[in-house]
Enzyme design. Structure first.
Site, PDB file in Angstrom:
ATOM      1  N   SER A 119      30.050  15.600  14.107  1.00 54.31           N
ATOM      2  CA  SER A 119      29.777  15.767  12.667  1.00 54.31           C
ATOM      3  C   SER A 119      29.826  14.424  11.942  1.00 54.31           C
ATOM      4  O   SER A 119      29.097  14.216  10.965  1.00 54.31           O
ATOM      5  CB  SER A 119      30.739  16.778  12.024  1.00 54.31           C
ATOM      6  OG  SER A 119      32.027  16.241  11.899  1.00 54.31           O
ATOM      7  N   ARG A 152      38.413   8.627  24.312  1.00 49.69           N
ATOM      8  CA  ARG A 152      38.916   7.823  25.421  1.00 49.69           C
ATOM      9  C   ARG A 152      39.642   6.616  24.863  1.00 49.69           C
ATOM     10  O   ARG A 152      39.269   6.091  23.808  1.00 49.69           O
ATOM     11  CB  ARG A 152      37.753   7.287  26.272  1.00 49.69           C
ATOM     12  CG  ARG A 152      37.119   8.291  27.180  1.00 49.69           C
ATOM     13  CD  ARG A 152      35.993   7.619  27.958  1.00 49.69           C
ATOM     14  NE  ARG A 152      36.452   6.579  28.868  1.00 49.69           N
ATOM     15  CZ  ARG A 152      36.939   6.810  30.079  1.00 49.69           C
ATOM     16  NH1 ARG A 152      37.016   8.035  30.531  1.00 49.69           N
ATOM     17  NH2 ARG A 152      37.324   5.805  30.847  1.00 49.69           N
ATOM     18  N   ASN A 178      36.830   2.604  14.198  1.00 45.92           N
ATOM     19  CA  ASN A 178      37.217   3.951  14.603  1.00 45.92           C
ATOM     20  C   ASN A 178      37.562   4.767  13.364  1.00 45.92           C
ATOM     21  O   ASN A 178      38.072   4.225  12.388  1.00 45.92           O
ATOM     22  CB  ASN A 178      38.458   3.871  15.500  1.00 45.92           C
ATOM     23  CG  ASN A 178      38.940   5.238  15.969  1.00 45.92           C
ATOM     24  OD1 ASN A 178      38.145   6.085  16.371  1.00 45.92           O
ATOM     25  ND2 ASN A 178      40.248   5.474  15.902  1.00 45.92           N
ATOM     26  N   HIS A 188      39.956   7.906  12.161  1.00 44.80           N
ATOM     27  CA  HIS A 188      41.142   8.633  12.634  1.00 44.80           C
ATOM     28  C   HIS A 188      41.569   9.626  11.549  1.00 44.80           C
ATOM     29  O   HIS A 188      41.650   9.251  10.379  1.00 44.80           O
ATOM     30  CB  HIS A 188      42.274   7.635  12.927  1.00 44.80           C
ATOM     31  CG  HIS A 188      43.503   8.300  13.444  1.00 44.80           C
ATOM     32  ND1 HIS A 188      43.607   8.750  14.751  1.00 44.80           N
ATOM     33  CD2 HIS A 188      44.672   8.618  12.843  1.00 44.80           C
ATOM     34  CE1 HIS A 188      44.799   9.312  14.918  1.00 44.80           C
ATOM     35  NE2 HIS A 188      45.464   9.246  13.786  1.00 44.80           N
ATOM     36  N   ASP A 212      41.468  -2.726  17.784  1.00 38.45           N
ATOM     37  CA  ASP A 212      42.032  -3.799  18.611  1.00 38.45           C
ATOM     38  C   ASP A 212      42.454  -3.161  19.933  1.00 38.45           C
ATOM     39  O   ASP A 212      42.062  -2.032  20.224  1.00 38.45           O
ATOM     40  CB  ASP A 212      43.170  -4.528  17.873  1.00 38.45           C
ATOM     41  CG  ASP A 212      44.338  -3.595  17.553  1.00 38.45           C
ATOM     42  OD1 ASP A 212      44.374  -2.453  18.084  1.00 38.45           O
ATOM     43  OD2 ASP A 212      45.219  -4.010  16.777  1.00 38.45           O
ATOM     44  N   GLU A 213      43.302  -3.852  20.688  1.00 39.72           N
ATOM     45  CA  GLU A 213      43.601  -3.313  22.015  1.00 39.72           C
ATOM     46  C   GLU A 213      44.712  -2.264  22.013  1.00 39.72           C
ATOM     47  O   GLU A 213      45.053  -1.702  23.048  1.00 39.72           O
ATOM     48  CB  GLU A 213      43.868  -4.461  23.000  1.00 39.72           C
ATOM     49  CG  GLU A 213      42.582  -5.230  23.249  1.00 39.72           C
ATOM     50  CD  GLU A 213      42.685  -6.291  24.345  1.00 39.72           C
ATOM     51  OE1 GLU A 213      43.448  -6.078  25.308  1.00 39.72           O
ATOM     52  OE2 GLU A 213      41.988  -7.314  24.218  1.00 39.72           O
ATOM     53  N   ASP A 264      45.001   3.084  17.890  1.00 36.34           N
ATOM     54  CA  ASP A 264      44.985   3.362  16.448  1.00 36.34           C
ATOM     55  C   ASP A 264      45.781   2.333  15.648  1.00 36.34           C
ATOM     56  O   ASP A 264      46.396   2.663  14.630  1.00 36.34           O
ATOM     57  CB  ASP A 264      45.532   4.788  16.165  1.00 36.34           C
ATOM     58  CG  ASP A 264      44.716   5.860  16.849  1.00 36.34           C
ATOM     59  OD1 ASP A 264      43.489   5.688  16.991  1.00 36.34           O
ATOM     60  OD2 ASP A 264      45.294   6.887  17.255  1.00 36.34           O
ATOM     61  N   GLU A 275      36.295  12.179   5.876  1.00 40.59           N
ATOM     62  CA  GLU A 275      35.837  11.311   6.976  1.00 40.59           C
ATOM     63  C   GLU A 275      34.351  11.025   6.815  1.00 40.59           C
ATOM     64  O   GLU A 275      33.888   9.905   6.978  1.00 40.59           O
ATOM     65  CB  GLU A 275      36.071  11.981   8.337  1.00 40.59           C
ATOM     66  CG  GLU A 275      37.526  12.175   8.705  1.00 40.59           C
ATOM     67  CD  GLU A 275      37.674  12.730  10.115  1.00 40.59           C
ATOM     68  OE1 GLU A 275      36.888  12.383  11.015  1.00 40.59           O
ATOM     69  OE2 GLU A 275      38.601  13.543  10.328  1.00 40.59           O
TER      70      GLU A 275
HETATM   71  C1  GAR Z   1      37.206  13.685  13.850  1.00 42.71           C
HETATM   72  O1  GAR Z   1      38.127  14.411  13.093  1.00 42.71           O
HETATM   73  C2  GAR Z   1      37.751  12.303  14.169  1.00 42.71           C
HETATM   74  O2  GAR Z   1      38.515  11.760  13.122  1.00 42.71           O
HETATM   75  C3  GAR Z   1      38.618  12.605  15.355  1.00 42.71           C
HETATM   76  O3  GAR Z   1      37.868  13.512  16.126  1.00 42.71           O
HETATM   77  C4  GAR Z   1      37.041  14.286  15.246  1.00 42.71           C
HETATM   78  C5  GAR Z   1      35.618  14.187  15.736  1.00 42.71           C
HETATM   79  O4  GAR Z   1      34.798  15.059  15.007  1.00 42.71           O
HETATM   80  N1  GAR Z   1      38.906  11.429  16.118  1.00 42.71           N
HETATM   81  C6  GAR Z   1      40.061  11.220  16.734  1.00 42.71           C
HETATM   82  O5  GAR Z   1      40.981  12.025  16.717  1.00 42.71           O
HETATM   83  C7  GAR Z   1      40.159   9.905  17.470  1.00 42.71           C
HETATM   84  N2  GAR Z   1      41.458   9.735  18.002  1.00 42.71           N
HETATM   85  P1  GAR Z   1      33.215  14.932  15.071  1.00 42.71           P
HETATM   86  O6  GAR Z   1      32.836  14.910  16.567  1.00 42.71           O
HETATM   87  O7  GAR Z   1      32.724  16.176  14.401  1.00 42.71           O
HETATM   88  O8  GAR Z   1      32.806  13.691  14.361  1.00 42.71           O
END
Ligand code: GAR
Length: 216
Positions: free
Chosen positions: A15, A94, A110, A112, A144-145, A148, A177
């Site tokens: 999404s 990943r 990223n 989060h 970064d490495e 989060d 997001e």
């Molecule tokens: C989102 O909520 C994103 O913030 C989270 O996965 C979901 C992906 O939704 N990401 C993490 O948790 C990364 N550690 P989407 O596939 O609908 O964009």
């Protein structure tokens, strides 16, 4: 303004990818999605890419157990092949290694679903509810490495309500997001982001405010 080329790494429904595609379509994002890469063959995000004639690539991690750097080397190859300027992790589940980070220094973002540095990792909407915080939200940061841990570009906050479940809170956060990821990418495209240590300076960013937020 030159359009930047984005490479999007995904694992699932996509999404956030869709929001980026839509914002490019409505002109609020000056960018082009050059390639979408998934570690999961059945990620719906790949379908979304194909629908928009965006190259959609599955790179299986099956033969790369314990060889994360090698796997990330394949990602770098594919991203370079498509001339990517900025990599975005849009639900890419990943842990990435220095191989990818060093190939795109301060050029990987990223999203989060929590207000970092609170609640890194997984299942963070549930963790926020269980902890009893009154606000949660989402964060876009350079990668970064660490997990989060990278320099924060933009955050949005949402209240945590008394009757929230993991799903209702996740949905409220997801809406934000979809807004802030594109905003962060546009700031990058406009050359407005500078990283100094772990601080991201945003040209034209806020320097004063009389806003206060409280909950309840
Ligand atoms: C989102 O909520 C994103 O913030 C989270 O996965 C979901 C992906 O939704 N990401 C993490 O948790 C990364 N550690 P989407 O596939 O609908 O964009």
């Amino acid at each position: 303004m030159k359009k930047i080329k984005i490479g999007v790494l995904v694992s699932g429904r996509g999404s956030n990818l869709q929001a980026v595609i839509d914002n490019i379509g409505n002109g609020s994002l000056t960018a082009e999605v050059a390639v979408v890469i998934s570690d999961q063959a059945d990620a719906y995000a790949l379908e979304r890419a194909r629908t928009h004639n965006i190259p959609a690539v599955h790179i299986s991690a099956r033969d790369y157990k314990g060889k994360r750097e090698e796997y990330d080397g394949l990602l770098v190859q594919e991203l370079r092949k498509h001339g990517v300027d900025l990599v975005i992790l849009a639900g890419f589940m990943r842990i990435i290694t220095g191989t990818l980070v060093k190939a795109f220094p301060n050029r990987i973002m990223n999203i989060h679903p929590a207000l970092l540095p609170s609640f890194p990792g997984l299942h963070v909407q549930k963790a926020a509810i269980d902890h009893g915080v009154k606000f949660s939200g989402c964060t876009v940061h350079f990668v970064d490495e660490g997990m989060d841990t990278g320099p924060i570009i933009i955050q949005a906050i949402v209240p945590v309500l008394d009757n929230d479940t993991e799903d209702t809170l996740a949905a409220r956060i997801l809406k934000q997001e979809h807004r802030i990821f594109s905003r962060a990418i546009q700031l990058f495209a406009e050359g407005k982001l500078t990283v100094e240590g772990r601080i991201v300076k945003v040209a034209g960013g806020r320097t004063e405010s009389d806003d206060h937020l409280f909950n309840p």
